[in-house]
Design a protein around this motif. Structure first.
Motif, PDB file in Angstrom:
ATOM      1  N   VAL A 110      -3.088  26.262 -69.667  1.00  0.00           N
ATOM      2  CA  VAL A 110      -1.625  26.380 -69.567  1.00  0.00           C
ATOM      3  C   VAL A 110      -1.232  27.816 -69.217  1.00  0.00           C
ATOM      4  N   ILE A 111      -1.826  28.796 -69.919  1.00  0.00           N
ATOM      5  CA  ILE A 111      -1.525  30.202 -69.625  1.00  0.00           C
ATOM      6  C   ILE A 111      -1.908  30.533 -68.184  1.00  0.00           C
ATOM      7  N   SER A 112      -3.051  30.019 -67.749  1.00  0.00           N
ATOM      8  CA  SER A 112      -3.495  30.270 -66.379  1.00  0.00           C
ATOM      9  C   SER A 112      -2.522  29.683 -65.366  1.00  0.00           C
ATOM     10  N   ASN A 130      -7.096  33.401 -81.200  1.00  0.00           N
ATOM     11  CA  ASN A 130      -8.241  34.296 -81.382  1.00  0.00           C
ATOM     12  C   ASN A 130      -9.005  34.477 -80.070  1.00  0.00           C
ATOM     13  N   LEU A 131      -9.311  33.378 -79.395  1.00  0.00           N
ATOM     14  CA  LEU A 131     -10.142  33.460 -78.195  1.00  0.00           C
ATOM     15  C   LEU A 131      -9.358  33.942 -76.979  1.00  0.00           C
ATOM     16  N   CYS A 132      -8.056  33.673 -76.937  1.00  0.00           N
ATOM     17  CA  CYS A 132      -7.239  34.248 -75.859  1.00  0.00           C
ATOM     18  C   CYS A 132      -7.223  35.770 -75.960  1.00  0.00           C
ATOM     19  N   LEU A 133      -7.078  36.278 -77.181  1.00  0.00           N
ATOM     20  CA  LEU A 133      -7.116  37.729 -77.380  1.00  0.00           C
ATOM     21  C   LEU A 133      -8.503  38.281 -77.053  1.00  0.00           C
ATOM     22  N   VAL A 170     -11.784  19.351 -81.623  1.00  0.00           N
ATOM     23  CA  VAL A 170     -10.334  19.521 -81.474  1.00  0.00           C
ATOM     24  C   VAL A 170      -9.995  20.989 -81.259  1.00  0.00           C
ATOM     25  N   GLN A 171     -10.620  21.872 -82.015  1.00  0.00           N
ATOM     26  CA  GLN A 171     -10.372  23.305 -81.855  1.00  0.00           C
ATOM     27  C   GLN A 171     -10.721  23.769 -80.442  1.00  0.00           C
ATOM     28  N   LEU A 172     -11.884  23.337 -79.946  1.00  0.00           N
ATOM     29  CA  LEU A 172     -12.297  23.725 -78.597  1.00  0.00           C
ATOM     30  C   LEU A 172     -11.329  23.176 -77.555  1.00  0.00           C
ATOM     31  N   ALA A 173     -10.905  21.923 -77.749  1.00  0.00           N
ATOM     32  CA  ALA A 173      -9.988  21.301 -76.781  1.00  0.00           C
ATOM     33  C   ALA A 173      -8.644  22.027 -76.759  1.00  0.00           C
ATOM     34  N   ILE A 174      -8.105  22.354 -77.934  1.00  0.00           N
ATOM     35  CA  ILE A 174      -6.820  23.070 -77.992  1.00  0.00           C
ATOM     36  C   ILE A 174      -6.945  24.446 -77.345  1.00  0.00           C
ATOM     37  N   THR A 175      -8.049  25.120 -77.604  1.00  0.00           N
ATOM     38  CA  THR A 175      -8.282  26.423 -76.973  1.00  0.00           C
ATOM     39  C   THR A 175      -8.354  26.287 -75.461  1.00  0.00           C
ATOM     40  N   GLY A 176      -9.071  25.261 -74.989  1.00  0.00           N
ATOM     41  CA  GLY A 176      -9.168  25.026 -73.550  1.00  0.00           C
ATOM     42  C   GLY A 176      -7.827  24.732 -72.916  1.00  0.00           C
ATOM     43  N   ILE A 177      -7.049  23.892 -73.574  1.00  0.00           N
ATOM     44  CA  ILE A 177      -5.722  23.545 -73.042  1.00  0.00           C
ATOM     45  C   ILE A 177      -4.821  24.778 -73.016  1.00  0.00           C
ATOM     46  N   ALA A 178      -4.881  25.590 -74.077  1.00  0.00           N
ATOM     47  CA  ALA A 178      -4.069  26.817 -74.120  1.00  0.00           C
ATOM     48  C   ALA A 178      -4.429  27.738 -72.959  1.00  0.00           C
ATOM     49  N   GLY A 179      -5.725  27.899 -72.716  1.00  0.00           N
ATOM     50  CA  GLY A 179      -6.156  28.748 -71.609  1.00  0.00           C
ATOM     51  C   GLY A 179      -5.685  28.226 -70.266  1.00  0.00           C
TER      52      GLY A 179
END
Length: 289
Positions: A189-191, A76-79, A178-187
């Protein structure tokens, strides 16, 4: 000041901060890669929230459910951050994003087998007309960011439904961390995979990043929790609808954005549809068979 009025004030401040968060994000990504900002913002917010999770544990059998919820939030937040980085109008994007709450009954119908109430079908045509007025230009053209925001709103509705079910069985603070951490890690990794730093990291960019972490994420979350804890359901539902309107005002003040009358009317119709639907759900007005 009564506890009820204090809660309403917290929710109003939450919507103001949320609107300002759009500006913080737009300013930060002008000086750093988009997904690097996303990763640092949300992983940083997870670290800020972590000390408050002490003594609250997630049961082992619920970990998979929590991780899936975090992945939906990350998508959601990546989009969303990609949409923010490509849109010429934050106000227009905020109105389109607000449609997510009108997508929720449809998603809940599929995921939870909860058939939408009659009030939903009454409000949906109004929201569709509002979206058409907001998105269409003469001659008819579409901007790619409109599609990205619409997709983000749909994904957000899925995230909302999944998290609502998850939150009944898991402590709220650890779930959010946990949600914030997963979102941060996803961002991050993509970066790391797709982005490169082509400009120096300035103190101004660092300031906007810090504001996004501490104010737009951590403080907003804290105020929202306190407000929702004591606010009446009716006032909470309607106050939280104000975010896109305040975002339009913030973008107008900061960037000088001006929405034409057609788009303003479209946004107002979307807000009215949401307010009417939420109010009908709260007061449960009798409807004709």
């Amino acid at each position: 000041m009564t506890r009820q009025r204090q809660a309403d004030l917290f929710l109003v401040l939450t919507t103001v901060i949320a609107a300002c968060g759009w500006i913080f994000s737009r300013e930060a990504i002008s000086g750093m890669p988009v997904f690097a900002f996303l990763g640092l913002r949300f992983f940083g917010a997870a670290l800020v929230l972590l000390p408050f999770c002490r003594g609250q544990r997630i049961a082992l059998e619920k970990v998979r459910q929590v991780v899936i919820s975090g992945l939906w939030m990350a998508l959601n937040l990546c989009l969303w951050i990609w949409s923010v980085s490509t849109t010429p109008s934050l106000g227009e994007g905020a109105f389109i994003m607000s449609l997510s709450m009108l997508f929720v009954p449809l998603v809940a119908w599929v995921m939870l087998k909860n058939r939408p109430a009659r009030a939903y079908w009454e409000c949906l045509p109004v929201a569709i007309v509002g979206l058409a007025l907001l998105s269409l230009h003469m001659p008819i053209t579409f901007h790619a960011s409109q599609g990205w925001f619409l997709l983000t709103a749909f994904v957000q509705s899925i995230y909302f439904c999944y998290t609502s079910r998850c939150a009944r069985e898991v402590p709220l603070l650890p779930l959010t961390a946990v949600q914030l951490a997963i979102t941060g890690i996803a961002g991050l990794v993509i970066s790391a995979l797709f982005e490169s730093w082509t400009q120096p990291f300035t103190s101004t960019t660092a300031m906007w990043l810090a504001a996004s972490i501490l104010i737009a994420t951590s403080l907003r979350f804290g105020l929202q929790l306190q407000g929702q804890k004591y606010a009446a359901v009716a006032s909470a539902a309607i106050i939280m609808v104000l975010e896109p309107l305040l975002t339009v005002i913030a973008a107008s003040i900061w960037y000088g954005e001006r929405l034409p009358l057609q788009k303003i009317l479209g946004g107002v119709l979307i807000l009215l549809a949401q307010i009417w639907f939420r109010w009908r759900m709260i007061v449960r007005l009798p409807s004709k068979p």
